[in-house]
Design a protein around this motif. Structure first.
Motif, short mmCIF file in Angstrom:
data_model
loop_
_atom_site.label_atom_id
_atom_site.label_comp_id
_atom_site.label_asym_id
_atom_site.label_seq_id
_atom_site.Cartn_x
_atom_site.Cartn_y
_atom_site.Cartn_z
N GLN A 160 -3.02 1.13 -9.50
CA GLN A 160 -1.92 0.81 -10.42
C GLN A 160 -0.58 1.22 -9.79
O GLN A 160 -0.49 1.51 -8.62
CB GLN A 160 -2.13 1.50 -11.76
N GLY A 161 0.46 1.25 -10.61
CA GLY A 161 1.78 1.64 -10.13
C GLY A 161 2.36 0.59 -9.20
O GLY A 161 2.33 -0.61 -9.48
N ASN A 162 2.86 1.04 -8.06
CA ASN A 162 3.47 0.13 -7.09
C ASN A 162 2.45 -0.48 -6.12
O ASN A 162 2.82 -1.22 -5.21
CB ASN A 162 4.54 0.86 -6.28
N PHE A 163 1.19 -0.17 -6.30
CA PHE A 163 0.12 -0.70 -5.48
C PHE A 163 -0.08 -2.18 -5.85
O PHE A 163 -0.46 -2.50 -6.97
CB PHE A 163 -1.16 0.11 -5.76
N LEU A 164 0.16 -3.10 -4.90
CA LEU A 164 0.08 -4.53 -5.17
C LEU A 164 -0.69 -5.24 -4.06
O LEU A 164 -0.55 -4.90 -2.88
CB LEU A 164 1.48 -5.15 -5.30
N ALA A 185 0.89 -1.16 0.00
CA ALA A 185 0.00 0.00 0.00
C ALA A 185 0.93 1.22 0.00
O ALA A 185 1.42 1.64 1.05
CB ALA A 185 -0.90 0.00 1.23
N PRO A 186 1.21 1.79 -1.16
CA PRO A 186 2.27 2.82 -1.27
C PRO A 186 2.01 4.05 -0.43
O PRO A 186 0.86 4.45 -0.19
CB PRO A 186 2.27 3.16 -2.77
N SER A 187 3.11 4.65 0.02
CA SER A 187 3.05 5.90 0.78
C SER A 187 4.37 6.63 0.56
O SER A 187 5.30 6.09 -0.04
CB SER A 187 2.86 5.62 2.27
N ARG A 188 4.45 7.85 1.06
CA ARG A 188 5.71 8.61 0.95
C ARG A 188 6.86 7.84 1.62
O ARG A 188 7.94 7.70 1.05
CB ARG A 188 5.56 9.98 1.62
N ASP A 189 6.60 7.40 2.84
CA ASP A 189 7.65 6.70 3.59
C ASP A 189 8.07 5.43 2.88
O ASP A 189 9.26 5.10 2.82
CB ASP A 189 7.17 6.37 5.01
N TRP A 190 7.09 4.69 2.37
CA TRP A 190 7.42 3.44 1.68
C TRP A 190 8.32 3.70 0.49
O TRP A 190 9.32 3.00 0.30
CB TRP A 190 6.14 2.74 1.21
N LYS A 191 8.00 4.69 -0.32
CA LYS A 191 8.80 4.95 -1.52
C LYS A 191 10.21 5.39 -1.15
O LYS A 191 11.20 4.98 -1.79
CB LYS A 191 8.13 6.02 -2.39
N GLY A 230 2.16 12.29 -9.55
CA GLY A 230 1.88 11.23 -10.51
C GLY A 230 1.77 9.87 -9.84
O GLY A 230 0.99 9.01 -10.28
N ASP A 231 2.54 9.67 -8.77
CA ASP A 231 2.42 8.43 -8.01
C ASP A 231 1.03 8.31 -7.39
O ASP A 231 0.44 7.23 -7.34
CB ASP A 231 3.47 8.38 -6.90
#
Length: 604
Positions: free
Chosen positions: A432-436, A406-412, A423-424
């Motif tokens: 989409q993107g890094n959301f898995l 679940a993407p976030s600022r800290d994760w990236k 854009g993220d």
């Protein structure tokens, strides 16, 4: 006189020494011999028989078949006639083995330090041994050992859920006393997750024996124990799903919305469990691992996919929780949302209209979510994704469950050492993107929206006759419970109102359903492309994954069904018909009351 006294003293000393030598060498020796001949206590551990696995209707999914192993006395001359004669007798009855192979097996496992019979054949079925037993048992160098072999009556059906047992390795026997006794241990699925339960407890046999290892008396006997387990799955429903999934790769899950129990869960393609019990050949293993559809991977919990539009319900909740967007807020839905020099396009050529969350879910409008996410920001979205089950384990009772992202600022920043861009956020807003996510996370997420409760998906129904207890919680705020009514309305319209993305495929279902479709891109689309290429024109492995997640019947939601078809191109067109057939089977099997069968046709 002095000389005589000295001689006398010497004679006395000599006599004393001789007496002592006699005591030590003769008398004491006989004493210790008598001690050695006294009885001693010997304790033997008795290996338990592994517990069986049943489906919810008591149909056996994993059982123990009685058979026999054949062992040969140790230290026989490997080139001598005696050993060859015994092995030739074995091959006479069991021609599927060769003399040379069995001689090699004997040579490999025999050693000067080994005092036990050497097993050269691990398993022969009871019926096969029936005619040979009497003659082989008469040969003093052969030992016929009764043995149990794990057997899976349904072969490959539900293979990723049931799992299989295999030979225990060095690490296993060092950490697991039962595995050391039985030489087998659960390797995957519930066979592994509930291994300690299924393998039971060893028994103990205490006997009094002599120094010559002769049994004198039985002192104590404790029988080994084992535990059968019953799963929540219905193998008849499981077989049906395997049949309708055909040659597709992906996953399908049917969850009971009352308690989180799983009625069926398939990871496709499946594989036959039985060859793995004693080990597959190198050739067979190469076939499995070379298959690009990865049949050995449990896609229910061990594969990660972009969730695509099935994540839009959760993103919508994040909008409302932020306080910047309400369920009644209208946001523009049009062909694209422009951010800097990049256009984030809708999934189809749209006109210009304003939509609420219900409209946006019904027609899966991407630009609604782009604009909403740009206004709200990732810091408001990411915590809600996690709260509703993404980016964390579901707690399902299968081994090695993946967490997902679940993407976030800290994760990236932790993952790539990079800062977050708007854009993220756009990519996350449409899954989409890094959301898995895993299919198990998606079905749990769906159940959350339908019930308002966080359920733990599970396969264990009971151990022996003791029912398993699974907790469920309701961590929602009063506002979130209110917001969820709009999410459920949007899911209803997806499958029941004109313009809904799942209206046509789910019209084949005999009951009314709520749903959300998703088409998750595998490859990005260049900004230079003026018109998106049709999925049918793409190479297979470049086509999007097809999602649909559903609940029904809408009047009294009882089940959630999630279907993922890898490279299926269209969530509604490919995954939708499979979900419809699953609900019809639920009705047929009596899981859904006949009173919910629809009498009207949807407005297609």
């Amino acid at each position: 006189m002095r000389i005589r006294l000295a001689y006398l003293i010497l004679i006395l000393v000599f006599v004393v020494l001789l007496t002592r030598v006699y005591q030590i060498s003769i008398k004491s020796n006989k004493y210790y011999e008598r001690l050695a001949m006294n009885n001693i206590i010997k304790t033997e551990q008795i290996a338990p028989v592994r517990g069986q696995i049943f489906d919810r209707n008591s149909k056996p999914l994993a059982v123990n078949k009685l058979g026999f192993a054949i062992a040969v006395a140790p230290h026989l001359n490997r080139t001598g006639e005696e050993l060859r004669s015994d092995i030739e007798m074995i091959v006479k009855f069991f021609p599927k083995f060769s003399v040379e192979d069995l001689l090699k097996e004997y040579a490999k496992n025999d050693s000067p330090y080994n005092q036990n019979f050497v097993t050269i054949i691990d398993y022969i079925d009871y019926d096969e041994m029936f005619l040979a037993y009497a003659q082989l048992n008469l040969r003093p160098n052969l030992l016929i050992i009764p043995i149990n072999k794990r057997y899976y009556p349904y072969g490959k059906v539900a293979s990723h859920v049931i799992g299989y047992v295999g030979r225990s390795n060095l690490d296993d026997v060092q950490t697991d006393e039962i595995a050391k006794l039985t030489n087998y241990i659960g390797k995957s699925g519930v066979e592994k997750f509930y291994n300690s339960t299924l393998q039971g407890e060893a028994g103990e046999h205490k006997i009094k024996i002599t120094a010559l290892n002769q049994k004198v008396q039985e002192l104590e006997f404790t029988a080994p124990t084992s535990n059968d387990i019953t799963l929540t799955i219905d193998i008849q429903l499981q077989e049906f799903i395997s049949e309708i999934f055909k040659d597709n790769a992906g996953a399908a899950i049917v969850m009971d919305l009352d308690d989180g129990s799983i009625l069926a869960a398939g990871s496709f393609p499946e594989y036959d469990l039985n060859p793995f019990v004693h080990g597959v050949s190198q050739e067979a293993w190469q076939v499995i691992i070379s298959d690009l559809n990865h049949p050995f991977t449990n896609k229910l919990v061990n594969s990660l996919y972009p969730p695509g539009s099935v994540a839009k319900m959760t993103v919508g909740m994040a909008f409302f929780n932020s306080g910047k967007i309400s369920p009644m807020t209208r946001i523009v839905c049009d062909p694209y949302f422009e951010l800097g020099d990049r256009k984030f396009r809708n999934w189809r050529e749209w006109g210009y209209s304003e939509m609420t969350i219900v409209d946006a879910l019904r027609e899966s409008c991407d630009t609604y979510f782009y604009r909403g996410a740009y206004q709200v920001g990732i810091d408001a979205i990411s915590p809600i994704l996690i709260k509703f089950g993404f980016g964390r384990k579901t707690g399902v009772d299968l081994p090695n469950e993946y967490i997902g992202i679940a993407p976030s600022r800290d994760w990236k920043y932790r993952r790539f050492g990079q800062k977050w861009f708007d854009g993220d956020t756009m990519n996350v807003s449409i899954g989409q993107g890094n959301f898995l996510a895993t299919p198990m996370q998606v079905v749990k997420n769906t159940a959350f929206f339908v019930t308002g409760e966080e359920l733990t998906p599970h396969f264990l129904q009971k151990i022996n006759d003791q029912d398993a207890i699974w907790e469920k919680t309701s961590p929602l705020t009063k506002n979130e419970k209110y917001f969820m009514n709009y999410i459920k309305k949007g899911m209803f319209e997806v499958a029941n109102v004109k313009g809904g993305t799942a209206l046509y495929p789910l019209s084949a279902a005999n009951i009314k359903l709520g749903a959300k479709t998703g088409t998750a891109q595998v490859v990005g689309i260049s900004q230079t492309e003026k018109k998106r290429i049709k999925e049918a024109d793409m190479e297979y492995f470049m086509r999007s994954h097809a999602w649909i997640t559903t609940y029904g019947p809408v009047q009294a939601p009882k089940y959630a069904v999630t279907v993922l078809v890898e490279h299926g191109a269209s969530g509604s067109g490919t995954a939708g018909p499979i979900a419809a057939q699953i609900y019809n089977k639920l009705v047929e099997l009596g899981y859904i009351d006949q009173k919910y069968i629809r009498k009207d046709k949807p407005p297609i």
